[in-house]
Design a protein around this motif. Structure first.
Motif, short mmCIF file in Angstrom:
data_model
loop_
_atom_site.label_atom_id
_atom_site.label_comp_id
_atom_site.label_asym_id
_atom_site.label_seq_id
_atom_site.Cartn_x
_atom_site.Cartn_y
_atom_site.Cartn_z
N GLU A 35 -1.03 6.37 2.03
CA GLU A 35 -2.23 7.02 2.53
C GLU A 35 -3.19 7.35 1.38
OE1 GLU A 35 -2.78 7.49 5.76
OE2 GLU A 35 -0.81 6.68 6.32
N SER A 36 -4.34 6.66 1.37
CA SER A 36 -5.38 6.96 0.39
C SER A 36 -6.47 7.78 1.06
CB SER A 36 -5.95 5.67 -0.19
OG SER A 36 -6.49 4.86 0.83
N VAL A 37 -7.54 8.03 0.32
CA VAL A 37 -8.59 8.90 0.85
C VAL A 37 -9.23 8.29 2.09
CG1 VAL A 37 -10.85 9.90 0.34
CG2 VAL A 37 -9.07 9.90 -1.42
N ASP A 38 -9.44 6.98 2.09
CA ASP A 38 -10.22 6.37 3.17
C ASP A 38 -9.49 5.30 3.97
OD1 ASP A 38 -10.06 4.58 1.12
OD2 ASP A 38 -12.19 4.10 1.04
N ARG A 39 -8.20 5.09 3.71
CA ARG A 39 -7.49 4.06 4.47
C ARG A 39 -5.98 4.27 4.40
NH1 ARG A 39 -5.51 -0.57 2.02
NH2 ARG A 39 -6.12 -1.77 3.86
N SER A 40 -5.29 3.54 5.27
CA SER A 40 -3.83 3.59 5.32
C SER A 40 -3.29 2.18 5.16
CB SER A 40 -3.38 4.19 6.66
OG SER A 40 -1.98 4.19 6.76
N THR A 41 -2.39 1.98 4.21
CA THR A 41 -1.76 0.68 3.99
C THR A 41 -0.38 0.69 4.63
OG1 THR A 41 -2.94 0.37 1.89
CG2 THR A 41 -0.96 -0.96 2.25
N VAL A 42 -0.14 -0.26 5.51
CA VAL A 42 1.11 -0.32 6.27
C VAL A 42 2.14 -1.18 5.53
CG1 VAL A 42 2.21 -1.05 8.41
CG2 VAL A 42 -0.05 0.03 8.46
N VAL A 43 3.29 -0.61 5.28
CA VAL A 43 4.42 -1.34 4.68
C VAL A 43 5.39 -1.67 5.81
CG1 VAL A 43 6.31 -1.28 3.01
CG2 VAL A 43 4.13 -0.14 2.50
N SER A 44 5.68 -2.94 5.97
CA SER A 44 6.52 -3.36 7.09
C SER A 44 7.61 -4.31 6.63
CB SER A 44 5.68 -4.03 8.18
OG SER A 44 5.00 -5.16 7.67
N VAL A 45 8.65 -4.39 7.46
CA VAL A 45 9.78 -5.29 7.20
C VAL A 45 9.88 -6.26 8.37
CG1 VAL A 45 12.30 -5.42 7.02
CG2 VAL A 45 11.04 -3.63 5.80
N SER A 46 10.12 -7.50 8.04
CA SER A 46 10.36 -8.53 9.06
C SER A 46 11.43 -9.46 8.53
CB SER A 46 9.08 -9.31 9.36
OG SER A 46 9.32 -10.33 10.31
N GLY A 47 12.61 -9.40 9.15
CA GLY A 47 13.71 -10.22 8.66
C GLY A 47 14.07 -9.83 7.25
N GLY A 48 13.99 -10.77 6.35
CA GLY A 48 14.34 -10.50 4.94
C GLY A 48 13.14 -10.26 4.07
N GLY A 49 11.94 -10.09 4.67
CA GLY A 49 10.73 -9.95 3.88
C GLY A 49 10.08 -8.59 4.04
N VAL A 50 9.31 -8.20 3.02
CA VAL A 50 8.56 -6.95 3.03
C VAL A 50 7.10 -7.29 2.83
CG1 VAL A 50 8.27 -4.71 1.92
CG2 VAL A 50 10.54 -5.75 2.02
N SER A 51 6.24 -6.66 3.65
CA SER A 51 4.81 -6.96 3.61
C SER A 51 3.99 -5.69 3.45
CB SER A 51 4.37 -7.68 4.89
OG SER A 51 5.03 -8.92 5.03
N SER A 52 2.79 -5.86 2.90
CA SER A 52 1.81 -4.80 2.78
C SER A 52 0.58 -5.22 3.56
CB SER A 52 1.46 -4.57 1.30
OG SER A 52 0.35 -3.72 1.16
N ASP A 53 0.27 -4.50 4.63
CA ASP A 53 -0.83 -4.89 5.53
C ASP A 53 -0.72 -6.34 5.96
OD1 ASP A 53 -2.03 -2.44 5.78
OD2 ASP A 53 -3.61 -2.81 4.31
N GLY A 54 0.50 -6.78 6.24
CA GLY A 54 0.72 -8.13 6.73
C GLY A 54 0.82 -9.20 5.66
N ASN A 55 0.62 -8.85 4.40
CA ASN A 55 0.72 -9.81 3.30
C ASN A 55 2.10 -9.73 2.67
OD1 ASN A 55 -2.09 -10.62 3.47
ND2 ASN A 55 -2.58 -8.63 2.58
N ARG A 56 2.84 -10.84 2.71
CA ARG A 56 4.21 -10.86 2.19
C ARG A 56 4.23 -10.55 0.70
NH1 ARG A 56 9.03 -13.29 4.01
NH2 ARG A 56 8.15 -12.78 6.04
N GLN A 57 5.08 -9.60 0.32
CA GLN A 57 5.20 -9.18 -1.07
C GLN A 57 6.50 -9.65 -1.71
OE1 GLN A 57 2.73 -7.77 -2.66
NE2 GLN A 57 1.44 -7.42 -0.88
N SER A 58 7.60 -9.53 -0.99
CA SER A 58 8.91 -9.95 -1.52
C SER A 58 9.81 -10.31 -0.36
CB SER A 58 9.57 -8.83 -2.34
OG SER A 58 8.97 -8.67 -3.59
N ALA A 59 10.76 -11.20 -0.63
CA ALA A 59 11.71 -11.60 0.41
C ALA A 59 12.94 -12.20 -0.24
CB ALA A 59 11.07 -12.61 1.36
N ALA A 60 14.06 -12.11 0.47
CA ALA A 60 15.28 -12.76 0.01
C ALA A 60 15.11 -14.28 0.08
CB ALA A 60 16.46 -12.34 0.88
N THR A 61 15.76 -14.98 -0.83
CA THR A 61 15.69 -16.45 -0.79
C THR A 61 16.27 -16.97 0.52
OG1 THR A 61 15.89 -16.54 -3.21
CG2 THR A 61 16.42 -18.56 -1.97
N LYS A 62 17.37 -16.34 0.96
CA LYS A 62 17.99 -16.69 2.24
C LYS A 62 18.13 -15.42 3.07
CE LYS A 62 20.70 -20.50 0.24
NZ LYS A 62 22.08 -21.02 -0.02
#
Length: 356
Positions: free
Chosen positions: A227-254
């Motif tokens: 949570e910043s002053v003017d927006r909220s960035t969503v951190v989410s998990v899908s399967g083996g990956g982690v995303s920030s506002d829908g942009n994949r940041q890290s994931a397991a190879t398998k």
């Protein structure tokens, strides 16, 4: 009378003086066109220069004063950069660098400004330090440890250590960090009835590989927000990956399947920064309880801002919030306080047993 044919007499040649005048006129026109084109190019470059600088593109090396202005522009996103405070800090910093002759002369004033606008979790890193912490080869084996996964009596403990940098790419240390944990979790899954995520003595670092390392334990969907002053960035998990506002940041190879069972998250006074973000990602999930001692209290989100010479302002831009919307930025309070960690296995065991 025979017909007479007449040919048109040739036009007289221009006088030599007139030819010279015409050549001069043509040369003048060409010069005016060339000058106009250059003026458009140069003028366009001058107009575009501030925009290009905002993307880290420079037509010429910036002066130390411009260098400081660019850094201060970025600091406007700091978590403590209220309009009045930002204006005051900016004016003081620019006055301090007015006579700077090289970039190093600006480091002191910019370090002070960064702390004032981003809070105690913000740092200014000179080029050498920034290369170690944020470069593509940062986080070598000598600097970091890999996660460990151990099992006893149906309880599997995942210890996540500090991760400085970690690099990027399939051969990076950060990817090994993720895959080491995920593969071991998968191997332990058949004989595990409860899980422990041990974040003690984890001072933080790169949050994305840490979250991906425990993705099999996290529910898919939003796990926390920044949570910043003017927006909220969503951190989410899908399967083996982690995303920030829908942009994949890290994931397991398998990527591996989710695991079942209650989860105990363990923190202490040295659990800080990104490690706190990992703990917060679990808060609000069913069958999760936090054990230990209050965390360090740096539960904020930082954004590295790279400057022209390679220095980096690691700016605090947001406060962590869990999936229920509760904001932190202060120490995380455990659900169950454990003063003597030698008693931790018994305390967690009693919680698991009480759940039936």
């Amino acid at each position: 009378m025979p017909g007479i044919t007449r040919s048109r007499p040739p036009l007289p040649s221009p006088a030599p003086m007139e030819q010279r005048r015409r050549r001069r006129r043509r040369g003048l026109i060409a010069a005016v066109v060339t000058a106009s084109f250059l003026a458009l190019v140069v003028g366009g470059a001058v107009v575009a220069a501030p925009l290009l600088r905002s993307y880290g593109i420079y037509l010429v090396p910036p002066s130390p004063q411009t260098y400081a202005e660019v850094a201060l522009d970025a600091m406007q996103r700091g978590v403590d950069a209220t309009p009045d405070r930002y204006t005051q800090v900016r004016e003081r910093a620019l006055a301090s660098v007015a006579d700077a002759s090289d970039y190093a002369d600006t480091y002191g004033p910019l370090t002070k400004a960064a702390a004032e606008l981003g809070g105690p979790h913000t740092t200014f890193n000179d080029p050498a330090t920034a290369a170690e912490l944020f470069g593509p080869s940062s986080g070598s084996k000598a600097e970091n440890e890999l996660p460990t996964v151990t099992s006893a009596d149906g309880v599997t403990t995942i210890r996540l250590p500090t991760l400085i940098g970690g690099g990027s790419g399939k051969d990076s240390f950060g990817q090994r960090y993720i895959d080491t944990a995920v593969d071991a979790i998968t191997a332990a899954r058949p004989h595990t009835s409860a899980w422990v995520v041990d974040l003690r003595d984890n001072h933080g670092g790169n949050v994305w590989p840490m979250l991906a390392a425990v993705a099999p334990l996290l529910d898919d969907g939003t796990v926390e927000t920044f949570e910043s002053v003017d927006r909220s960035t969503v951190v989410s998990v899908s399967g083996g990956g982690v995303s920030s506002d829908g942009n994949r940041q890290s994931a397991a190879t398998k990527p591996q399947p989710k695991v079942d069972g209650p989860i105990a998250v363990v923190i202490d006074g040295m659990t800080g920064s990104s490690a706190e973000a990992v703990a917060i990602a679990f808060i609000g999930q069913s069958d999760v309880r936090v054990f230990g001692q209050p965390s360090y209290g740096f539960s904020t989100a930082n954004q590295p801002v790279r400057l022209y010479d390679g220095a980096v302002v690691n700016l605090t831009v947001a406060v962590d919030a869990d999936r229920t919307g509760k904001r932190y930025g202060v120490p995380i309070q455990p659900d169950t306080v454990v003063e003597d960690f030698t008693q931790l296995p018994a305390v967690i065991g009693a919680w698991v047993a009480d759940r039936g």
